[in-house]
Design an enzyme around this catalytic site. Structure first.
Site, PDB file in Angstrom:
ATOM      1  N   SER A 161       0.850  -1.194   0.000  1.00  0.00           N
ATOM      2  CA  SER A 161       0.000   0.000   0.000  1.00  0.00           C
ATOM      3  C   SER A 161       0.880   1.236   0.000  1.00  0.00           C
ATOM      4  CB  SER A 161      -0.903   0.019   1.241  1.00  0.00           C
ATOM      5  OG  SER A 161      -1.514   1.292   1.401  1.00  0.00           O
ATOM      6  N   TYR A 174      -2.156  -1.666  10.179  1.00  0.00           N
ATOM      7  CA  TYR A 174      -2.259  -1.980   8.750  1.00  0.00           C
ATOM      8  C   TYR A 174      -0.984  -1.577   8.009  1.00  0.00           C
ATOM      9  CZ  TYR A 174      -4.015  -1.760   3.935  1.00  0.00           C
ATOM     10  OH  TYR A 174      -4.186  -1.924   2.584  1.00  0.00           O
TER      11      TYR A 174
END
Length: 270
Positions: A161, A174
């Site tokens: 990401s 995350y």
């Protein structure tokens, strides 16, 4: 699928596709990026295994997509898995092998997510994300390793990401997991390169998926935040990523491994 423009697979095109004769396992394939990748791979002739969370709605989405791909002349099956369990990833690989044959391509796309300030998250929340994203990716790769070696053109594609590069607040668990996946990708590329396996990562930017639409329904407000950060002045969709996955899965990238391909409209330079 939000913003989907990907044409359906057809029998004639699939027979001559860039992934013809290969089997691909894609996790998180109920919808969003995983579903777009599955459709693109099927259109290019791959047999696709759509791995999905066993929740009822995700099962329905995956089964519907698999049925649609089969109706268009492709080979597809949907399989449930809880990647947060220790035995789940290996069980998934075995079930995929039984359903479609040995694997040539693995896309580790599924991820657990969540929001919360670092000082407010509890250990259980942090560990739950690591179990799926970090440990789950490693266990999936480890279970698929024998098939990828035997394939002769094995390709493992992980998903990170841009949050690794931007360090956005509110998701330390995350972001940490997605950073770990980059380190894992590079390590596996080194370890498995002598076996002929390529291991690469894709780093998506802000993609307008069904999940985003559910959690942030005001698309214009989200766009107003995102577009000033990007070079390209439109929102990304799952289909914008499918070509990058196809490139890393197929023979156009036979000398590419250990790399991070950022697909984010020009947000970060990684």
């Amino acid at each position: 699928m939000i913003g989907s423009t990907m044409p359906a697979a057809d029998t004639g095109g699939a027979a001559l596709g860039r992934l013809a004769g290969r089997t691909a396992l894609i996790t998180g394939a109920s919808r969003g990026i995983g579903a777009a990748v599955a459709q693109r791979f099927a259109a290019e002739g791959a047999r696709v295994v759509l791995a999905h969370h066993p929740r009822a709605d995700m099962t329905a989405f995956a089964e519907e997509l698999a049925a649609r791909l089969r109706g268009d002349g492709g080979e597809a099956v949907a399989l449930p898995v809880d990647l947060g369990t220790i035995d789940g990833p290996a069980a998934l690989v075995e079930a995929a092998r039984q359903a479609m044959g040995p694997l040539d391509i693995v896309v580790a796309n599924a991820a657990a997510t969540g929001r919360g300030a670092a000082v407010e998250l509890d250990v259980e929340q942090f560990d739950a994300v690591q179990a799926v994203n970090t440990r789950g990716t490693w266990l999936l790769a480890r279970a698929a390793y024998p098939d990828l070696v035997a394939s002769g053109h094995g390709s493992l594609i992980t998903v990170s990401s841009v949050m690794v590069a931007t360090g956005q607040p509110g998701a330390v668990h995350y972001t940490a997991s997605k950073a770990a996946i980059l380190g894992m990708t590079r390590t596996l590329a080194r370890e498995w390169g002598p076996d002929g396996i390529r291991v690469n990562a894709i780093m998506p930017g802000a993609i307008r998926t069904e999940h985003e639409a559910e959690t942030m329904p005001d698309a214009d407000a989200v766009a107003a935040q995102i577009l000033p950060l990007q070079c390209l002045q439109r929102r990304g969709t799952p289909d914008d990523l499918s070509g990058a996955f196809l490139f890393l899965a197929g023979d156009d990238s036979t000398f590419v491994t250990g790399q991070v391909l950022c697909v984010d409209g020009g947000w970060v330079h990684y």
